[in-house]
Design an enzyme around this catalytic site. Structure first.
Site, PDB file in Angstrom:
ATOM      1  N   VAL A  66      53.852   6.227 -63.827  1.00 22.49           N
ATOM      2  CA  VAL A  66      55.013   6.199 -63.002  1.00 22.49           C
ATOM      3  C   VAL A  66      54.700   6.893 -61.470  1.00 22.49           C
ATOM      4  CG1 VAL A  66      57.033   5.895 -64.568  1.00 22.49           C
ATOM      5  CG2 VAL A  66      56.003   8.224 -64.084  1.00 22.49           C
TER       6      VAL A  66
ATOM      7  N   PHE B  88      45.844  15.661 -58.667  1.00 24.87           N
ATOM      8  CA  PHE B  88      45.340  16.015 -59.886  1.00 24.87           C
ATOM      9  C   PHE B  88      46.013  15.123 -61.137  1.00 24.87           C
ATOM     10  CE2 PHE B  88      42.921  19.158 -58.184  1.00 24.87           C
ATOM     11  CZ  PHE B  88      42.389  19.748 -59.046  1.00 24.87           C
ATOM     12  N   GLY B  89      47.396  15.120 -60.862  1.00 25.61           N
ATOM     13  CA  GLY B  89      48.105  14.504 -62.015  1.00 25.61           C
ATOM     14  C   GLY B  89      48.336  13.103 -61.879  1.00 25.61           C
TER      15      GLY B  89
ATOM     16  N   ASP C 169      54.715  23.380 -51.064  1.00 25.54           N
ATOM     17  CA  ASP C 169      54.400  22.134 -50.891  1.00 25.54           C
ATOM     18  C   ASP C 169      56.005  21.330 -50.810  1.00 25.54           C
ATOM     19  OD1 ASP C 169      52.793  19.993 -50.309  1.00 25.54           O
ATOM     20  OD2 ASP C 169      52.252  19.854 -52.345  1.00 25.54           O
TER      21      ASP C 169
ATOM     22  N   ASP D 171      71.340  59.507 -17.534  1.00 23.88           N
ATOM     23  CA  ASP D 171      71.795  60.312 -18.629  1.00 23.88           C
ATOM     24  C   ASP D 171      70.997  60.535 -19.659  1.00 23.88           C
ATOM     25  OD1 ASP D 171      72.293  57.842 -19.746  1.00 23.88           O
ATOM     26  OD2 ASP D 171      74.202  58.176 -20.078  1.00 23.88           O
TER      27      ASP D 171
HETATM   28  N1  LIG Z   1      59.556  14.100 -63.800  1.00 17.72           N
HETATM   29  C1  LIG Z   1      58.868  12.956 -63.195  1.00 17.72           C
HETATM   30  N2  LIG Z   1      59.714  11.839 -63.185  1.00 17.72           N
HETATM   31  C2  LIG Z   1      59.344  10.611 -62.643  1.00 17.72           C
HETATM   32  N3  LIG Z   1      58.187  10.483 -61.719  1.00 17.72           N
HETATM   33  C3  LIG Z   1      57.435  11.788 -61.724  1.00 17.72           C
HETATM   34  C4  LIG Z   1      57.700  13.040 -62.336  1.00 17.72           C
HETATM   35  N4  LIG Z   1      56.944  13.941 -61.885  1.00 17.72           N
HETATM   36  C5  LIG Z   1      55.851  13.287 -61.363  1.00 17.72           C
HETATM   37  N5  LIG Z   1      56.257  11.906 -60.858  1.00 17.72           N
HETATM   38  C6  LIG Z   1      55.618  10.934 -60.210  1.00 17.72           C
HETATM   39  O1  LIG Z   1      54.121  11.316 -60.022  1.00 17.72           O
HETATM   40  C7  LIG Z   1      53.511  11.771 -58.934  1.00 17.72           C
HETATM   41  C8  LIG Z   1      52.695  12.810 -58.982  1.00 17.72           C
HETATM   42  O2  LIG Z   1      53.349  13.986 -59.634  1.00 17.72           O
HETATM   43  P1  LIG Z   1      52.981  15.293 -58.833  1.00 17.72           P
HETATM   44  O3  LIG Z   1      53.305  15.593 -57.665  1.00 17.72           O
HETATM   45  O4  LIG Z   1      53.297  16.452 -59.911  1.00 17.72           O
HETATM   46  O5  LIG Z   1      51.266  15.524 -59.111  1.00 17.72           O
HETATM   47  P2  LIG Z   1      50.241  16.194 -58.358  1.00 17.72           P
HETATM   48  O6  LIG Z   1      48.912  15.724 -58.509  1.00 17.72           O
HETATM   49  O7  LIG Z   1      50.493  17.599 -58.113  1.00 17.72           O
HETATM   50  O8  LIG Z   1      50.594  15.525 -56.604  1.00 17.72           O
HETATM   51  P3  LIG Z   1      49.915  16.151 -55.362  1.00 17.72           P
HETATM   52  O9  LIG Z   1      48.756  15.354 -55.151  1.00 17.72           O
HETATM   53  O10 LIG Z   1      51.076  15.479 -54.316  1.00 17.72           O
HETATM   54  O11 LIG Z   1      49.897  17.530 -55.253  1.00 17.72           O
HETATM   55  C9  LIG Z   1      54.980  12.239 -58.100  1.00 17.72           C
HETATM   56  O12 LIG Z   1      54.772  12.073 -56.806  1.00 17.72           O
HETATM   57  C10 LIG Z   1      55.939  11.188 -58.796  1.00 17.72           C
HETATM   58  O13 LIG Z   1      56.147  10.135 -58.255  1.00 17.72           O
HETATM   59 CA   LIG Z   2      53.322  15.933 -55.416  1.00 18.78          CA
END
Ligand SMILES: Nc1ncnc2c1ncn2[C@@H]1O[C@H](COP(=O)(O)OP(=O)(O)OP(=O)(O)O)[C@@H](O)[C@H]1O
Ligand SMILES: [Ca+2]
Length: 571
Positions: A127, A132-133, A249, A547
Site C-alpha cells: 500500500v 526504508f519501509g 518529518d 533619573d
Molecule cells: N498505517 C498505514 N496505513 C496505510 N498506509 C500506510 C500506513 N503506514 C504507512 N503507509 C504507507 O506507506 C508509506 C511509507 O510509510 P512510512 O512513511 O512509514 O515509511 P518510510 O520508509 O519511513 O518513509 P520515508 O521514506 O518517507 O521516511 C506511507 O507514505 C504510506 O503511503
Molecule cells: Ca514517510
C-alpha cells in the site's frame, strides 16, 4: 521511518499543483519544469554544500522523472552521522564494501520482538513505500485482530548497515508504541521480526495521504477545511511535544486519512526520524525533508519549534496551494528557507482572512523563539474555540522555571508586562492555568506535578518527566495566582512577534514606571543579567540620564533576560 523522504509510490500529479511561493520565484512555473525542478539537484545529498541528511520531499517523483542518479543510499546519511560521531569509521559505506574488500561488519540485528508474524497475519498487497519501509495490507489470523485489516511496515534487516541504523528502527518502534492511543496518531498493534525483516503492525489508514487530497482538490483547501486539518495536526503534535518527542518529518505525506470519505480523521505516521528531547536540550543532527525543514535545523541547533515551522509550511500549502520556500535545487530550497520571506501578496492571499495569514506568519518566523508552540497555535484567533480541548504545554514549565530563577527586578518587569496583555494572549494563559487545576485560584508545585502525571505516557516517563519536575523545584513552598502565573509563563520573544507588541510594550512600561522601575546603575544591570564586564558598553543607553531608571528601550531589552547568547559573552 525514513531517513529523509522518499517514497516510491508515484502520482506525478502530486506536485503539479504545488509550486513555489517564496519571492522572488512567484511567477508561475510551467508544469513540466516544476516536477523536475523540485528534485533535480537533489539526487546526491553529497553534492550539496548544505547538510546531507536532508532530502527533497517528496522524493518519490524521482523514478517518474528518470533521475540521472538513483536515490541516495539510506546508509550514506547514517555514515555521515557516524563519521561525525567518531573518527573511527569502522563501518564502510554500502558502495565501498566491494571496492575496499571489507566484509560486512557483524551487527546484532535481533530486536527481541515476537517471531510469529506469519502465524498471526496474512500479507496482502503493497500500500505504500518509503526509503526504508514497504507497507503492506494484511489481515489478522488470530486473536483480537482476527479477520481485521491492518497495515504492516516491513523494514529489511539487510538495509540496517550500522548500529545507528538499528537504533533508529528500535526508536521508531518504541516511540510509536509509547505514543499510540492519541486519536490522530496511527495505532500501533505490535512489532515482529524474523531473520530478514522487522514487521511493524499498525492500524490501516485507507484514505490516502493528505498530499493526495490537496492535489485532488486542485491544489488547495478552503479556509474552513484547512482549519479542520490544521487543528488535527496541532492536537497530535502538541501531544508528541508534551511527551518530549519531536517528530522531525512533518509533511503532508506523513498524514493519512482513515477512510476515503472527506471528513475522516487524520493520522500522523512515520516516526522514523523522531527523537526524544529533554527540556533544555538542543538537537543537532540535520534530518527532515527539504521543503519543510526549519532554518535552525540547518544551523544544527533545534528542538520542538522545528516541528512548528513544518506545520507552518503545511498550513501555507493548504491555504494557497504553493510552497512557501521553493527553488530548483536543494541548496536553493535551503537558501530560501534561511533567507526568503514567503509571499503573502499574490492570489489567493488577498481573499484569505487576516487571522489565517497571521497564524501562518507566526509559525514561519525564522527566529524559533518567536514561533507559537502547538498548544498556543490551538488558541490562536484563527482556530480559537471554547469547545476545543487545548492540551497542556510543556513550554509553560520552561517559562515558569526561568521566572522562578529571575531576580526581583526582572520579575517586576514581567509582572508589568503581564498586566498589559490583551485578550488574545490571556486566552492561552487561562487555558493553561485551568489545566493546572488551581485550588482557590492558586497553583503550587503539586499542581504542576499532578498536571504532568495526568498527561504522562510511557514515552514521557522515559524522556523528561523527572527533568521537568526538577526545573520546578524553586516553586516549593510557594503558590501562584493567575496574575503571577501570567508573568511567569509569558515569552517576551513570542510577544515581540505579535502585531500589537508596540502598544503592549508601551502599556507595560507605564505599569512598570508606576510599580517597578527604579534607579539602577549599569554595573547593577550587568549583575542583574549575569553578564560579563564586556556588556557595560551595550547597556549604557538602557537607563535614562534624567533619573537613572530604566528607559523604555532599556525595559524592552531587559525583559529578554539572560539568553544563551548573553551568557556566551561572559568571561
Ligand atoms: N498505517 C498505514 N496505513 C496505510 N498506509 C500506510 C500506513 N503506514 C504507512 N503507509 C504507507 O506507506 C508509506 C511509507 O510509510 P512510512 O512513511 O512509514 O515509511 P518510510 O520508509 O519511513 O518513509 P520515508 O521514506 O518517507 O521516511 C506511507 O507514505 C504510506 O503511503
Ligand atoms: Ca514517510
Amino acid at each position: 521511518m525514513g531517513h529523509h523522504c522518499s517514497k516510491s509510490v508515484s502520482d506525478v500529479s502530486h506536485h503539479a499543483a504545488i509550486s513555489g511561493g517564496s519571492r522572488p520565484s512567484s511567477s508561475p512555473i510551467p508544469e513540466d519544469t516544476r516536477h523536475s525542478n523540485s528534485v533535480s539537484a537533489t539526487a546526491s545529498p553529497f553534492s550539496s554544500p548544505l547538510p546531507s541528511r536532508i532530502a527533497p520531499s517528496p522524493a518519490r517523483t524521482r523514478r517518474k522523472f528518470r533521475w540521472p542518479l538513483p536515490p541516495p543510499s539510506p546508509a550514506k546519511p547514517i555514515m555521515a552521522i557516524l563519521r561525525q560521531k567518531s573518527r573511527k569509521a569502522s563501518i564502510p559505506e554500502e558502495n565501498q564494501i566491494g571496492e575496499e574488500g571489507l566484509g560486512e561488519v557483524q551487527l546484532d540485528k535481533s530486536f527481541g520482538y515476537s517471531t510469529n508474524f506469519g502465524a498471526k497475519f496474512e500479507l496482502g498487497r503493497e500500500v505504500g513505500r518509503g526509503h526504508f519501509g514497504h507497507t503492506f495490507w494484511a489481515k489478522g489470523k488470530k486473536g483480537d485482530l482476527k479477520g481485521k485489516p491492518v497495515a504492516v511496515k516491513i523494514i529489511s534487516k539487510t538495509k540496517m548497515t550500522s548500529t545507528v541504523g538499528i537504533e533508529d528502527v528500535r526508536r521508531e518502534e518504541k516511540i510509536l508504541k509509547a505514543l499510540s492511543g492519541h486519536k490522530n496518531l496511527v495505532h500501533f498493534h505490535g512489532a515482529f521480526e524474523d531473520a530478514n525483516n522487522i514487521y511493524i503492525v499498525m492500524e490501516l489508514c485507507e484514505g490516502g495521504e493528505l498530499l493526495e487530497r490537496i492535489v485532488s482538490r486542485g491544489g488547495r483547501y478552503q479556509e474552513q477545511e484547512s482549519k479542520t486539518i490544521i487543528v488535527q495536526i496541532l492536537c497530535v503534535v502538541a501531544f508528541c511535544h508534551l511527551q518530549g518527542i519531536v517528530h522531525r518529518d512533518l509533511k503532508p505525506e506523513n498524514f493519512l486519512f482513515m477512510k476515503k470519505d472527506e471528513n475522516t480523521g487524520l493520522k500522523l505516521i512515520d516516526f522514523g526520524l523522531s527523537d526524544f528531547v529533554k527540556p533544555d536540550e538542543r538537537l543537532n543532527d540535520v534530518v527532515g525533508s527539504a521543503y519543510y525543514v526549519a532554518p535552525e535545523v540547518l544551523y544544527r541547533s533545534y528542538s520542538f519549534e522545528a516541528d512548528m515551522w513544518s506545520i507552518g509550511v503545511i498550513a501555507y500549502i493548504l491555504l494557497c496551494g504553493s510552497r512557501p520556500f521553493w527553488a530548483r535545487t536543494e541548496s536553493g530550497i535551503f537558501r530560501s528557507v534561511l533567507r526568503a520571506d514567503p509571499n503573502f501578496d499574490d492570489s489567493p492571499w488577498p481573499t484569505i482572512s487576516p487571522e489565517a495569514k497571521d497564524f501562518v506568519k507566526r509559525l514561519l518566523n525564522k527566529d524559533h523563539r518567536k514561533r507559537m508552540t502547538a498548544a498556543q497555535a490551538l488558541t490562536h484567533p484563527w482556530l480559537r474555540d471554547e469547545d476545543l480541548a487545548v492540551p497542556l504545554d510543556n513550554f509553560i514549565y520552561k517559562s515558569v522555571k526561568a521566572y522562578l530563577r529571575a531576580t526581583p527586578f526582572k520579575r517586576a518587569a514581567l509582572k508589568a508586562l503581564a498586566k498589559a496583555l490583551t485578550e488574545d494572549e490571556l486566552f492561552y494563559l487561562r487555558t493553561q492555568f485551568k489545566l493546572l487545576e488551581p485550588q482557590n485560584g492558586f497553583v503550587t508545585i503539586d499542581n504542576y506535578k499532578a498536571a504532568l502525571v495526568r498527561n504522562v505516557t510511557d514515552a514521557m516517563r522515559e524522556s523528561n518527566v523527572a527533568d521537568i519536575l526538577k526545573m520546578m523545584e524553586p516553586l516549593a513552598n510557594k503558590r501562584m495566582g493567575f496574575e503571577e502565573f501570567c508573568a511567569a509563563a509569558i515569552s517576551v520573544y513570542q510577544l515581540e512577534a505579535v502585531a500589537g507588541w508596540e502598544s503592549i510594550a508601551t502599556r507595560a512600561f507605564e505599569y512598570f514606571e508606576q510599580e517597578g522601575n527604579r534607579v539602577i546603575s549599569v554595573h547593577e544591570l550587568v549583575q542583574e543579567m549575569n553578564l560579563g564586564p564586556i556588556a557595560h558598553s551595550f547597556l549604557q543607553n538602557w537607563t535614562r540620564s534624567s533619573d537613572g531608571k530604566l528607559s523604555f528601550f532599556g525595559y524592552t531589552k531587559f525583559l529578554h533576560g539572560v539568553t544563551i547568547r548573553y551568557s556566551n559573552t561572559r568571561h
